[in-house]
Design an enzyme around this catalytic site. Structure first.
Site, mmCIF file in Angstrom:
data_model
loop_
_atom_site.group_PDB
_atom_site.id
_atom_site.type_symbol
_atom_site.label_atom_id
_atom_site.label_comp_id
_atom_site.label_asym_id
_atom_site.label_seq_id
_atom_site.Cartn_x
_atom_site.Cartn_y
_atom_site.Cartn_z
ATOM 1 N N TYR A 27 5.742 15.418 5.998
ATOM 2 C CA TYR A 27 6.457 15.236 5.128
ATOM 3 C C TYR A 27 7.157 16.324 3.795
ATOM 4 O O TYR A 27 7.792 16.598 4.648
ATOM 5 C CB TYR A 27 5.750 14.465 3.792
ATOM 6 C CG TYR A 27 5.546 12.739 4.245
ATOM 7 C CD1 TYR A 27 4.854 12.146 5.131
ATOM 8 C CD2 TYR A 27 6.559 11.776 3.383
ATOM 9 C CE1 TYR A 27 4.192 11.215 5.257
ATOM 10 C CE2 TYR A 27 6.529 10.824 4.071
ATOM 11 C CZ TYR A 27 5.511 9.728 4.594
ATOM 12 O OH TYR A 27 4.910 8.649 4.631
ATOM 13 N N HIS A 36 14.367 8.678 -1.106
ATOM 14 C CA HIS A 36 13.311 8.943 0.124
ATOM 15 C C HIS A 36 14.009 7.594 1.143
ATOM 16 O O HIS A 36 14.125 7.564 2.087
ATOM 17 C CB HIS A 36 11.896 8.795 0.079
ATOM 18 C CG HIS A 36 11.166 9.423 1.018
ATOM 19 N ND1 HIS A 36 11.061 10.936 1.536
ATOM 20 C CD2 HIS A 36 10.783 8.189 2.290
ATOM 21 C CE1 HIS A 36 10.188 10.017 2.455
ATOM 22 N NE2 HIS A 36 9.810 9.677 3.450
ATOM 23 N N GLU A 37 13.412 6.353 0.770
ATOM 24 C CA GLU A 37 13.540 4.959 1.845
ATOM 25 C C GLU A 37 15.346 5.234 2.151
ATOM 26 O O GLU A 37 15.245 4.518 3.283
ATOM 27 C CB GLU A 37 13.583 3.989 1.500
ATOM 28 C CG GLU A 37 12.043 4.397 0.155
ATOM 29 C CD GLU A 37 11.207 4.647 1.244
ATOM 30 O OE1 GLU A 37 11.336 4.535 2.872
ATOM 31 O OE2 GLU A 37 9.864 5.043 1.391
ATOM 32 N N PRO A 77 0.768 -1.111 0.150
ATOM 33 C CA PRO A 77 0.155 -0.014 0.132
ATOM 34 C C PRO A 77 1.325 1.176 0.425
ATOM 35 O O PRO A 77 0.203 2.219 0.402
ATOM 36 C CB PRO A 77 -1.273 0.083 1.462
ATOM 37 C CG PRO A 77 0.092 -0.738 2.079
ATOM 38 C CD PRO A 77 0.944 -2.184 1.186
ATOM 39 N N ASP A 115 -1.782 7.173 11.341
ATOM 40 C CA ASP A 115 -2.546 7.331 9.940
ATOM 41 C C ASP A 115 -2.555 9.193 9.865
ATOM 42 O O ASP A 115 -2.629 9.820 8.586
ATOM 43 C CB ASP A 115 -3.824 7.139 9.688
ATOM 44 C CG ASP A 115 -3.317 5.283 9.614
ATOM 45 O OD1 ASP A 115 -2.961 4.940 9.932
ATOM 46 O OD2 ASP A 115 -4.640 4.700 8.916
ATOM 47 N N HIS A 171 16.317 6.879 5.282
ATOM 48 C CA HIS A 171 15.801 7.371 6.544
ATOM 49 C C HIS A 171 16.575 6.136 6.884
ATOM 50 O O HIS A 171 16.588 6.101 8.237
ATOM 51 C CB HIS A 171 14.126 6.162 5.986
ATOM 52 C CG HIS A 171 12.768 6.838 5.888
ATOM 53 N ND1 HIS A 171 12.407 7.847 7.119
ATOM 54 C CD2 HIS A 171 12.109 7.186 5.496
ATOM 55 C CE1 HIS A 171 11.622 7.650 7.149
ATOM 56 N NE2 HIS A 171 10.977 7.468 5.978
ATOM 57 N N MET A 197 8.719 1.248 2.220
ATOM 58 C CA MET A 197 8.894 1.510 3.736
ATOM 59 C C MET A 197 10.249 1.305 4.440
ATOM 60 O O MET A 197 11.125 0.149 3.339
ATOM 61 C CB MET A 197 7.600 0.573 4.279
ATOM 62 C CG MET A 197 7.679 0.560 5.700
ATOM 63 S SD MET A 197 7.799 1.727 6.725
ATOM 64 C CE MET A 197 8.444 0.855 8.066
ATOM 65 N N GLU A 198 11.003 2.151 5.095
ATOM 66 C CA GLU A 198 12.241 1.864 5.076
ATOM 67 C C GLU A 198 12.448 0.647 5.992
ATOM 68 O O GLU A 198 13.514 1.010 6.831
ATOM 69 C CB GLU A 198 12.567 3.828 5.551
ATOM 70 C CG GLU A 198 11.377 3.892 7.009
ATOM 71 C CD GLU A 198 10.250 4.496 7.197
ATOM 72 O OE1 GLU A 198 9.322 4.462 5.637
ATOM 73 O OE2 GLU A 198 10.362 5.145 8.033
ATOM 74 N N GLU A 234 9.551 12.115 8.523
ATOM 75 C CA GLU A 234 9.163 12.308 7.413
ATOM 76 C C GLU A 234 9.397 13.374 6.878
ATOM 77 O O GLU A 234 10.245 13.677 5.478
ATOM 78 C CB GLU A 234 7.338 12.348 7.666
ATOM 79 C CG GLU A 234 7.550 10.565 7.314
ATOM 80 C CD GLU A 234 8.216 9.387 6.784
ATOM 81 O OE1 GLU A 234 8.748 10.013 5.490
ATOM 82 O OE2 GLU A 234 8.485 8.187 7.171
ATOM 83 N N ARG A 279 -1.353 0.646 -4.430
ATOM 84 C CA ARG A 279 -0.485 1.296 -3.257
ATOM 85 C C ARG A 279 -1.252 3.511 -3.622
ATOM 86 O O ARG A 279 -2.470 3.483 -4.504
ATOM 87 C CB ARG A 279 0.607 2.423 -4.688
ATOM 88 C CG ARG A 279 1.478 3.214 -3.868
ATOM 89 C CD ARG A 279 2.294 4.376 -4.726
ATOM 90 N NE ARG A 279 3.215 4.910 -4.557
ATOM 91 C CZ ARG A 279 3.778 5.524 -4.834
ATOM 92 N NH1 ARG A 279 3.977 5.307 -6.031
ATOM 93 N NH2 ARG A 279 5.031 6.756 -4.559
#
Ligand SMILES: [Zn+2]
Length: 641
Positions: free
Chosen positions: A416, A329-330, A300, A408, A333, A304-305, A352, A587
Site C-alpha cells: 500500500y 480508496h475503494e 474484517p 496475506d 480501485h 473491499m473494492e 494497492e 476489523r
C-alpha cells in the site's frame, strides 16, 4: 543494514534493462501501446492457483444458487464457459476449497449435457483442492453441481443476534485473496478475467446483492444478477440480509441495515465528488452504478473494492467524514485493481500502491494538501512499523518474493504505502502533468487486463522514461521495486498541523496544557497519541484520559490508538472498554494488533486477551479467526523458546 537485491538482469544500459528483454518467463509485456490480452501468450506466474490457465481459460461463470441459512451453505450449480488456449490440452483444472462436488456435466457438440468424470486432488491447506475435469474436443461448457461448507473462509453467516436488527440472519462474502474458491469452483487467479451472471434464491424478507448489476425479484421469487465487464475471481461478492437502500445521487447510493442507513448516507455524501475527482484525473468511471454497502461489524477489512458495490466496515461512520479516505480508496480501485489488475499476488502493489496513490490525490483535490500530507505521514509511520516487523527483508520489496507463503503476506503497508510513495517519487521526478497523463493512458491501455510488475516497468520505460531519460536511474527504480525497506528517495511529508501537535504533546508531557485542541481532526489526534514516548506511567495515562476522554471513544481509529498506548503501559483501567471494543469490532487492522500487543506484553495480559478472544471469536469472520489464532500461536511459541 541495507540488503540490495538487483533486478533480474544486469546490464549497463538503462534502456535495455527497463525493456526487460532478457527477463524471460516473468515477462508477457505487450510491445504495442494497445496490447490485446487475448492474443498475447499467457505465462502462468501465479503459484496460488491449481488452474492451468495458460492452457485453458475460463471466460464466463453462471451461478444458480440457493442461499441456505439453515445449513449455512450456498447450494446449486456453477456453469463455466472456457476457451482452449493450448489445443493439446483436454483437462480443465479448477480451484475449489471445502466444496462438496456432487456431479460434473459437459455440454457436448450435440447440444446435450452429459456426465463427465472428474477427480479431486488431495487438499492443500493454502490452495485448497484441485478439481480436474477431462473434456472432449470441441467442448467449452461444463456444469458443476456443488455446495459450499458452513465453515467456508470466504463466507460469513451471521445469526440474527449477530446483526444490529436482531431479527434476520446475514451473509456476506470476502473472496480476496484466495477465497472465491470457497464459494464456487473457479480459476481463482487474478490473471484470469471472467464475466458472470447469477440467479439466487433467498429466504423471504432478505435482500441479496452482488458485485454486479443488481437484479429485481422475478415472479418465481428469484433474483438475477449480471456482471458484463470481465473481472478477476477475487471480485466475486455476495451479501444477503435485511438490507435497505438510500440514494446519494442518481448512480451512487448506500446499502445498510436500517439502524445505520441515514448516518452512512450522510458520512459518504461526498462520494460523488470523489468520483468526479477520479474521472477528471484518470478518465471516466466504467462500471455503471457505484454503490457502497455498510456491513455488520465483523467485516474484517476497512473496505473491499467489489465492483459496483464496495463493501465497507461500519467503523468508518465517525459522524464527521474524517475516515472517508477509505471510500476514496475503494472507489479508486475502480481504476487501479478492478480495471487494471495485478496478474499475481506477488504484484499486489500494482493494485494497492496505485490505489493508495490515487486515493491520496483525490483527498488532496477535495480537501487540500494539508489533509493529504497528514494522511501520507500517518501511512508512512505504519509502513515504517511493517518494515521493522517484516519476517525477512524480501517481504519489504514491492515485487514480493517467489516463495511468498500466502498472499496475506503481500497485503502489508509495503504494497500500500511503499507502492504509493514510489508513485509519488515518480510523480516528483517526471512532474505532475506528465505523470498524470501517463497514468491516465496506462489505465486506458490496460483496462480490463491483468499485468505484472515487469509489464508496468516496461510500460513506464516506453511511455515516460524513454523521453525523459534523466528523470531516474535504474538503481533508483530497483531500490524501490526489488530492494528492501524505504528508499532514501522517499518523500518526507511534514504537515504543519503535526508540527503544532508535536509542540502540544511536548507541553502536555511537561505538565502544561496541550493548548486549544478543540478543532483537531482525527489525524491530529492520531499523531498526538501515536507519538507518545515509551514508558508513560499509569498516572500519565489516567491524566490523558481525564483531559481528553479517549476511553470508549466513538471514533474507532482514535479509540484504537488509545488502547495501543494503554496496553503498552499495562494500564488496566481500560479493560472494560477495550473488551467492549474487541467484542464489537471485527476489523482486522485494529484487532490483530490489539491481540498481538496483549499477547506479547506479559502473562496476565495474554491470558486476559485469550479470555476475551474465546468470547469474541465466534462473532469474528473466519479470516480474522485464522489470523488471530496465528497471533496467539506465535506468542505461545515465543514463550516456549
Ligand atoms: Zn485496496
Amino acid at each position: 543494514m541495507r540488503l540490495f537485491k538487483p533486478a533480474t538482469l544486469v546490464t549497463g544500459s538503462f534502456v535495455l534493462a527497463l525493456g526487460l528483454s532478457a527477463c524471460g518467463n516473468e515477462t508477457k509485456a505487450p510491445t504495442a501501446a494497445k496490447p490485446t490480452a487475448a492474443a498475447s501468450k499467457i505465462v502462468k506466474d501465479d503459484k496460488f492457483t491449481h488452474a492451468n490457465y495458460d492452457k485453458v481459460r475460463m471466460t464466463h461463470l453462471s451461478l444458480n444458487l440457493d442461499v441456505n441459512f439453515d445449513e449455512k451453505v450456498l447450494d446449486g450449480t456453477a456453469t463455466i464457459d472456457f476457451k482452449v488456449v493450448d489445443p493439446k490440452t483436454h483437462i480443465l483444472k479448477l480451484d475449489t476449497k471445502d466444496l462438496t462436488i456432487r456431479s460434473v456435466q459437459g455440454l457436448g457438440r450435440n447440444g446435450q449435457w452429459a456426465a463427465l468424470d472428474y477427480t479431486l486432488a488431495d487438499k492443500d491447506e493454502v490452495l485448497g483442492t484441485m478439481l480436474e475435469i477431462p473434456f472432449s474436443k470441441g467442448m467449452n461448457k461444463v456444469r458443476i453441481d456443488y455446495r459450499t461448507s458452513p465453515t467456508a473462509e470466504g463466507l460469513q453467516w451471521l445469526s440474527p443476534e449477530q446483526t444490529a436488527g436482531k431479527k434476520k440472519p446475514y451473509l456476506f462474502s470476502q473472496a480476496q485473496a484466495l477465497n472465491a474458491r470457497t464459494m464456487t469452483p473457479v480459476q481463482d487467479t487474478p490473471a484470469v478475467r471472467i464475466t458472470y451472471d447469477a440467479t439466487l434464491r433467498v429466504p423471504d424478507g432478505l435482500l441479496p446483492l452482488m458485485s454486479a448489476e443488481q437484479g429485481d425479484k422475478d415472479e418465481n421469487g428469484e433474483y438475477h444478477f449480471k456482471m458484463p465487464q470481465p473481472i478477476p475471481s477475487y471480485l466475486l461478492a455476495i451479501a444477503v440480509g435485511d438490507i435497505k437502500f438510500k440514494a446519494i445521487n442518481d448512480h451512487i447510493g448506500v446499502y445498510a441495515e436500517e439502524y445505520i442507513l441515514d448516518a452512512s448516507a450522510e458520512e459518504f455524501s461526498e462520494t460523488p465528488l470523489m468520483e468526479e475527482a477520479n474521472a477528471k484525473l484518470y478518465g471516466p468511471y466504467r462500471w455503471g452504478r457505484y454503490d457502497l454497502i455498510v456491513l455488520p461489524p465483523s467485516f474484517p477489512f476497512g473496505g473491499m473494492e467489489n465492483p459496483r458495490l464496495s463493501f465497507m466496515t461500519p467503523t468508518l461512520i465517525a459522524g464527521d467524514k474524517s475516515l472517508t479516505n477509505v471510500v476514496a480508496h475503494e472507489l479508486a480501485h475502480s481504476w487501479s485493481g478492478n480495471l487494471v489488475t495485478n496478474s499475481s499476488w506477488r504484484d499486489a502493489w500494482l493494485n494497492e500502491g496505485f490505489t493508495s496513490y490515487v486515493e491520496n490525490r483525490v483527498m488532496e483535490d477535495l480537501y487540500g494538501v494539508e489533509r493529504a500530507e497528514m494522511e501520507q505521514y500517518l501511512g508512512l509511520e505504519d509502513l515504517k512499523r511493517d518494515v521493522a516487523n517484516a519476517a525477512r527483508p524480501e517481504l519489504t520489496h514491492l515485487k514480493m518474493p517467489a516463495d511468498l507463503a500466502h498472499p496475506d503476506d503481500a497485503f502489508t503497508q509495503v504494497s500500500y504505502v511503499k507502492g504509493q510513495f514510489f508513485l509519488m517519487f515518480l510523480e516528483e521526478r517526471f512532474g505532475r502533468a506528465k505523470f498524470d497523463a501517463f497514468l491516465k493512458q496506462y489505465f486506458d491501455t490496460y483496462a480490463f487486463k491483468s499485468l505484472s510488475t515487469e509489464d508496468f516497468i516496461k510500460y513506464l520505460h516506453d511511455h515516460l522514461h524513454k523521453d525523459n531519460p534523466d528523470a531516474l536511474t535504474r538503481a533508483e527504480l530497483d531500490a524501490w521495486v526489488y530492494g528492501p525497506g524505504i528508499p532514501d528517495t522517499a518523500k518526507q511529508p511534514k504537515p504543519d498541523a503535526f508540527t503544532k501537535v508535536d509542540k502540544a504533546r511536548t507541553a502536555w508531557l511537561a505538565g502544561d496544557t496541550a493548548g486549544d485542541t478543540s478543532k483537531w481532526s482525527t489525524h491530529e489526534w492520531l499523531h498526538f497519541l501515536n507519538n507518545m514516548p515509551d514508558g508513560l506511567t499509569n498516572v500519565q495515562l489516567k491524566k490523558l484520559d481525564d483531559d481528553f476522554s479517549f476511553n470508549g471513544h466513538q471514533n474507532a481509529e482514535i479509540a484504537f490508538a488509545w488502547y495501543m498506548q494503554a496496553i503498552k503501559a499495562d494500564y488496566s483501567d481500560v479493560d472494560t472498554e477495550l473488551e467492549k471494543f474487541l467484542m464489537t469490532v471485527g476489523r482486522g487492522k485494529f484487532i490483530y494488533r490489539l491481540y498481538g500487543a496483549l499477547a506479547g506484553l506479559n502473562d496476565d495480559a495474554s491470558s486476559w486477551a485469550k479470555g476475551v478472544y474465546a468470547k469474541a471469536r465466534p462473532g469474528y469472520h473466519p479470516i480474522a479467526q485464522r489470523r488471530i489464532d496465528a497471533v496467539f500461536a506465535k506468542a505461545d511459541a515465543e514463550v516456549e523458546k
